[in-house]
Design an enzyme around this catalytic site. Structure first.
Site, PDB file in Angstrom:
ATOM      1  N   THR A 188      41.409  42.931  50.823  1.00 33.42           N
ATOM      2  CA  THR A 188      40.207  43.391  50.116  1.00 33.42           C
ATOM      3  C   THR A 188      40.200  42.724  48.747  1.00 33.42           C
ATOM      4  O   THR A 188      41.248  42.519  48.142  1.00 33.42           O
ATOM      5  CB  THR A 188      40.235  44.908  49.892  1.00 33.42           C
ATOM      6  OG1 THR A 188      41.390  45.207  49.099  1.00 33.42           O
ATOM      7  CG2 THR A 188      40.322  45.669  51.191  1.00 33.42           C
ATOM      8  N   GLU A 333      37.963  47.575  55.347  1.00 33.30           N
ATOM      9  CA  GLU A 333      38.802  48.591  55.994  1.00 33.30           C
ATOM     10  C   GLU A 333      38.177  49.121  57.276  1.00 33.30           C
ATOM     11  O   GLU A 333      38.800  49.874  58.013  1.00 33.30           O
ATOM     12  CB  GLU A 333      39.045  49.762  55.030  1.00 33.30           C
ATOM     13  CG  GLU A 333      39.967  49.435  53.856  1.00 33.30           C
ATOM     14  CD  GLU A 333      39.248  48.863  52.651  1.00 33.30           C
ATOM     15  OE1 GLU A 333      38.133  48.314  52.829  1.00 33.30           O
ATOM     16  OE2 GLU A 333      39.774  48.957  51.534  1.00 33.30           O
ATOM     17  N   LYS A 440      26.850  59.707  35.586  1.00 27.45           N
ATOM     18  CA  LYS A 440      26.805  61.171  35.502  1.00 27.45           C
ATOM     19  C   LYS A 440      26.088  61.570  34.225  1.00 27.45           C
ATOM     20  O   LYS A 440      26.630  61.472  33.142  1.00 27.45           O
ATOM     21  CB  LYS A 440      28.220  61.741  35.540  1.00 27.45           C
ATOM     22  CG  LYS A 440      28.902  61.457  36.856  1.00 27.45           C
ATOM     23  CD  LYS A 440      30.368  61.830  36.849  1.00 27.45           C
ATOM     24  CE  LYS A 440      31.068  61.179  38.020  1.00 27.45           C
ATOM     25  NZ  LYS A 440      31.895  60.034  37.668  1.00 27.45           N
ATOM     26  N   TRP A 445      23.982  63.479  39.000  1.00 26.94           N
ATOM     27  CA  TRP A 445      24.282  62.086  39.305  1.00 26.94           C
ATOM     28  C   TRP A 445      22.999  61.263  39.418  1.00 26.94           C
ATOM     29  O   TRP A 445      22.015  61.699  40.015  1.00 26.94           O
ATOM     30  CB  TRP A 445      25.046  61.980  40.628  1.00 26.94           C
ATOM     31  CG  TRP A 445      26.466  62.435  40.520  1.00 26.94           C
ATOM     32  CD1 TRP A 445      27.053  63.040  39.432  1.00 26.94           C
ATOM     33  CD2 TRP A 445      27.482  62.349  41.520  1.00 26.94           C
ATOM     34  NE1 TRP A 445      28.357  63.310  39.699  1.00 26.94           N
ATOM     35  CE2 TRP A 445      28.654  62.908  40.984  1.00 26.94           C
ATOM     36  CE3 TRP A 445      27.502  61.850  42.825  1.00 26.94           C
ATOM     37  CZ2 TRP A 445      29.846  62.974  41.695  1.00 26.94           C
ATOM     38  CZ3 TRP A 445      28.684  61.918  43.534  1.00 26.94           C
ATOM     39  CH2 TRP A 445      29.848  62.471  42.974  1.00 26.94           C
TER      40      TRP A 445
HETATM   41  P1  AMP Z   1      34.011  44.747  51.389  1.00 33.32           P
HETATM   42  O1  AMP Z   1      35.265  45.389  51.820  1.00 33.32           O
HETATM   43  O2  AMP Z   1      34.231  43.568  50.489  1.00 33.32           O
HETATM   44  O3  AMP Z   1      33.148  44.387  52.539  1.00 33.32           O
HETATM   45  O4  AMP Z   1      33.211  45.800  50.497  1.00 33.32           O
HETATM   46  C1  AMP Z   1      32.845  47.041  51.007  1.00 33.32           C
HETATM   47  C2  AMP Z   1      31.993  47.770  50.035  1.00 33.32           C
HETATM   48  O5  AMP Z   1      30.760  47.099  49.811  1.00 33.32           O
HETATM   49  C3  AMP Z   1      31.571  49.138  50.511  1.00 33.32           C
HETATM   50  O6  AMP Z   1      32.577  50.091  50.333  1.00 33.32           O
HETATM   51  C4  AMP Z   1      30.342  49.401  49.659  1.00 33.32           C
HETATM   52  O7  AMP Z   1      30.682  49.840  48.366  1.00 33.32           O
HETATM   53  C5  AMP Z   1      29.723  48.036  49.559  1.00 33.32           C
HETATM   54  N1  AMP Z   1      28.648  47.884  50.542  1.00 33.32           N
HETATM   55  C6  AMP Z   1      28.712  47.290  51.734  1.00 33.32           C
HETATM   56  N2  AMP Z   1      27.516  47.333  52.347  1.00 33.32           N
HETATM   57  C7  AMP Z   1      26.669  47.983  51.521  1.00 33.32           C
HETATM   58  C8  AMP Z   1      25.289  48.360  51.587  1.00 33.32           C
HETATM   59  N3  AMP Z   1      24.501  48.034  52.607  1.00 33.32           N
HETATM   60  N4  AMP Z   1      24.781  49.057  50.552  1.00 33.32           N
HETATM   61  C9  AMP Z   1      25.542  49.386  49.494  1.00 33.32           C
HETATM   62  N5  AMP Z   1      26.830  49.045  49.370  1.00 33.32           N
HETATM   63  C10 AMP Z   1      27.394  48.357  50.368  1.00 33.32           C
END
Ligand code: AMP
Length: 542
Positions: A188, A333, A440, A445
């Site tokens: 990640t 994940e 906040k 929120w």
């Molecule tokens: P990654 O592991 O790099 O794919 O990042 C995952 C994170 O990206 C998620 O936990 C979200 O915070 C964000 N994310 C992924 N898809 C979306 C979406 N459609 N809208 C908002 N946030 C997203």
């Protein structure tokens, strides 16, 4: 324990090699087209890919790569990267896709933490490889993914990918193994702390590919030509190399050129019907297509995720170009798919604006993923579309623990995603924030994503980020950071006026600042941490 009557069906393990052999056997003539870093277009078929993956597996065995060992990649989307995916996992080792956009120190950390034995790289990453090689003593060899004619000069003793393949005859049988064996590793790109490794298994990958292909997920078929813009180093290009094999779809790989012009040319030349990527890439593509007055002649649909898809982008795709947007949410994940957004039958009777409102959400869970939202005391919150809570997930392609970590992050068997969401009575999830980005204000929120979406609908705004600034009375208030479109003279007052009637009054940002650029992470997300640092002592103008 009960002793059930066992079923009498074959115990065939779900293996990644079976996806490739299926594609080669049943869709053998279907093409895989790649724009290579060497500059030309390469085309061959699923049958060719399987043959070369077997040769590559033989070569890696000859180099001494054994079961469970990691082979790293630093590569764009292309056919050689695809061969590595299948050869390394198929032979029982683990393909570790490294994100070349990270800082060299992070890359060296990741390669060492994963204990990569070999690393294969696209030749344009040679300077990066030369920088990190001295810090990675465990790597026994660096494989340049090219032929001898293009092999770059280097002080490192490089291995030549095409020579390795040419030396083998392909007489290799994909081994059978436990479907729970590790197959892939992806770190990640966390904005804080060291990156963490997510170790996928054959079983999780194949099940995810099944789920991803479903009609209410990515709706994939052998009639598709799929162009993954999302990189193969970012959660396995959202599984597209696997689901394309499972369905027998044509694959089109864009290589390193992800600008609007390069992508558009490939979409048109190769009859691409389906694509997937993060919003920032589509911003570039839409700007380009608009500038030349172009149309998409074959593109039917695209998955947008990784960050929230601004409603204005969704509308532009649908209204201006007739391309259906499938908004999706997931994370490394989760392999990554969790939810995808489609209308249900009865939604078709709703007024257009209401349909649009549903499509702006991140969608409903696909089979294999279970979700819940919880409040501050860990209590499950109602699915009423209003209650905000921490989003938890579980399922066969959701992480149990990070690679080489002692403790599991699970809480009562659920993975805390770090996202904040609402879920409506029909199960549609709306992500309102990363938990650390939520604003906040006076105990309530404010969703930074909602505030950004309004700004992104303004015709003169290129990109906008909403962050929290400290406030003596309300604790935190929203500040909007805006990148104007070229030539725009938009003012703070114009932007604030645009909010009137579009969000509740107390969600309207307290101030607006204009910047030339918003920083992004290596996977295209806005780096709000940097913005929060920059505007830490910001004073609201009066
Ligand atoms: P990654 O592991 O790099 O794919 O990042 C995952 C994170 O990206 C998620 O936990 C979200 O915070 C964000 N994310 C992924 N898809 C979306 C979406 N459609 N809208 C908002 N946030 C997203």
């Amino acid at each position: 324990m009960a002793t059930p009557l066992l079923g009498q069906m074959m115990a065939a393990p779900l293996l990644i090699s079976s996806l490739l052999t299926h594609a080669a056997r049943h869709h053998g003539d279907t093409e895989i087209v790649s724009r290579r870093v060497e500059g030309d277009i390469h085309r061959y078929t699923w049958r060719d890919a399987e043959q070369r993956a077997r040769q590559l597996a033989q070569a890696l065995r000859r180099l001494g790569v054994s079961d469970g060992e990691r082979v790293g990649t630093l590569a764009w989307n292309g056919y050689r990267h695809l061969e590595l995916y299948y050869a390394v996992s198929g032979m029982g080792s683990v393909v570790h896709t490294v994100n070349p956009r990270l800082f060299p120190e992070q890359i060296a950390y990741i390669v060492n933490h994963a204990e990569d034995r070999f690393v294969a790289f696209d030749i344009n990453f040679l300077p990066l490889v030369e920088t990190i090689a001295p810090q990675c003593p465990g790597v026994q060899g660096w494989i340049a993914m090219t032929d001898r004619a293009h092999l770059p000069a280097s002080d490192l003793p490089l291995l030549c990918y095409e020579d390795l393949i040419a030396a083998e005859d392909g007489d290799f049988a994909w081994p059978s193994m436990d479907e729970n064996a590790a197959s892939g590793l992806c770190y990640t790109s966390g904005t804080t702390g060291n990156p963490k490794g997510v170790l996928y298994s054959h079983r999780s990958t194949v099940l995810h590919a099944f789920g991803a292909s479903l009609p209410d997920a990515m709706c994939m078929s052998a009639r598709d030509a799929v162009l993954p813009v999302v990189p193969m180093f970012h959660v396995n290009a959202w599984g597209l190399p696997y689901s394309s094999a499972l369905t027998g779809a044509k694959l089109v790989f864009p290589g390193k050129d992800l600008d609007g012009k390069s992508l558009y040319e490939l979409f048109e030349a190769e009859g691409v019907t389906f694509s997937a990527g993060v919003p920032t890439v589509w911003l570039g593509l839409l700007t380009y297509v608009k500038s030349i007055g172009g149309r998409f002649s074959t593109l039917e649909r695209t998955v947008i995720g990784g960050s929230a898809c601004p409603p204005a982008m969704l509308q532009s795709f649908e209204k201006d170009y007739g391309v259906r947007v499938i908004h999706a949410w997931g994370m490394s994940e989760m392999s990554p798919l969790g939810t995808l957004c489609h209308l249900r039958k009865h939604h078709r009777d709703l007024p257009e604006a209401e349909q649009q409102h549903i499509l702006e959400k991140q969608g409903t869970a696909i089979y294999g993923v279970d979700l819940k939202i919880v409040g501050p005391d860990g209590e499950a919150l109602p699915w009423d579309g209003k209650a905000f809570g921490d989003l938890y997930a579980r399922g066969p392609w959701v992480l149990d623990r990070y690679f080489r970590a002692d403790a599991s992050p699970l809480v009562d068997g659920w993975f805390p995603t770090g996202d904040v969401a609402t879920i409506d009575p029909e199960g549609y999830v709306q992500i309102t924030d990363r938990s650390k980005d939520v604003i906040k204000s006076g105990g309530e929120w404010i969703s930074s994503i909602d505030v950004e979406n309004v700004a992104m609908a303004h015709p003169e705004i290129h990109e906008a980020a909403c962050i929290a600034i400290r406030h003596p009375k309300w604790e935190e208030r929203p500040l909007l950071v805006v990148v104007r479109k070229p030539g725009s003279t938009l003012t703070r007052e114009d932007v604030l006026a645009f909010y009137q009637g579009r969000v509740v009054k107390w969600w309207i940002p307290d101030d607006v600042v204009f910047v030339d650029e918003i920083p992004h992470t290596a996977t295209g997300k806005m780096l709000k941490l940097k913005l929060r640092e920059k505007f830490r002592d910001f004073e609201v103008s009066t």
